[in-house]
Design a protein around this motif. Sequence first.
Motif, PDB file in Angstrom:
ATOM      1  N   ARG A  20       0.879  -0.802   0.067  1.00 46.77           N
ATOM      2  CA  ARG A  20      -0.381  -0.520   0.148  1.00 46.77           C
ATOM      3  C   ARG A  20       0.822   1.302   0.382  1.00 46.77           C
ATOM      4  O   ARG A  20       0.341   2.238   0.216  1.00 46.77           O
ATOM      5  N   THR A  21       2.007   1.266  -0.598  1.00 49.71           N
ATOM      6  CA  THR A  21       2.946   2.123   0.157  1.00 49.71           C
ATOM      7  C   THR A  21       2.739   3.088  -1.870  1.00 49.71           C
ATOM      8  O   THR A  21       2.994   2.132  -2.767  1.00 49.71           O
ATOM      9  N   GLU A  22       1.956   4.082  -2.094  1.00 53.72           N
ATOM     10  CA  GLU A  22       1.949   4.710  -2.403  1.00 53.72           C
ATOM     11  C   GLU A  22       2.797   5.315  -4.329  1.00 53.72           C
ATOM     12  O   GLU A  22       2.546   4.692  -5.086  1.00 53.72           O
ATOM     13  N   ASN A  27       1.530  -1.101  -5.957  1.00 53.96           N
ATOM     14  CA  ASN A  27       1.219  -0.993  -5.184  1.00 53.96           C
ATOM     15  C   ASN A  27      -0.446  -1.422  -5.483  1.00 53.96           C
ATOM     16  O   ASN A  27      -0.912  -0.783  -6.914  1.00 53.96           O
TER      17      ASN A  27
END
Length: 61
Positions: A20-22, A27
């Motif tokens: 969930r790292t932009e 992602n």
Amino acid sequence: MTAQVDEDVPPSTKLKATCRTEACQMNGEPITGTYFANAEPPTYRGWCGECDRPITDLVPV
């Protein structure tokens, strides 16, 4: 025939991990893998192979 259980190997389970790292290219892309239990919480831990950040979105398959 009975399967032999190795007491030195922690229990494992199949989990779907989603980074969930932009800024990461992975992602939102779920990856299914085998995860082994840790002795202390969190029981299962995941790391993104792309951005090398911890994955907190782990769900059973």
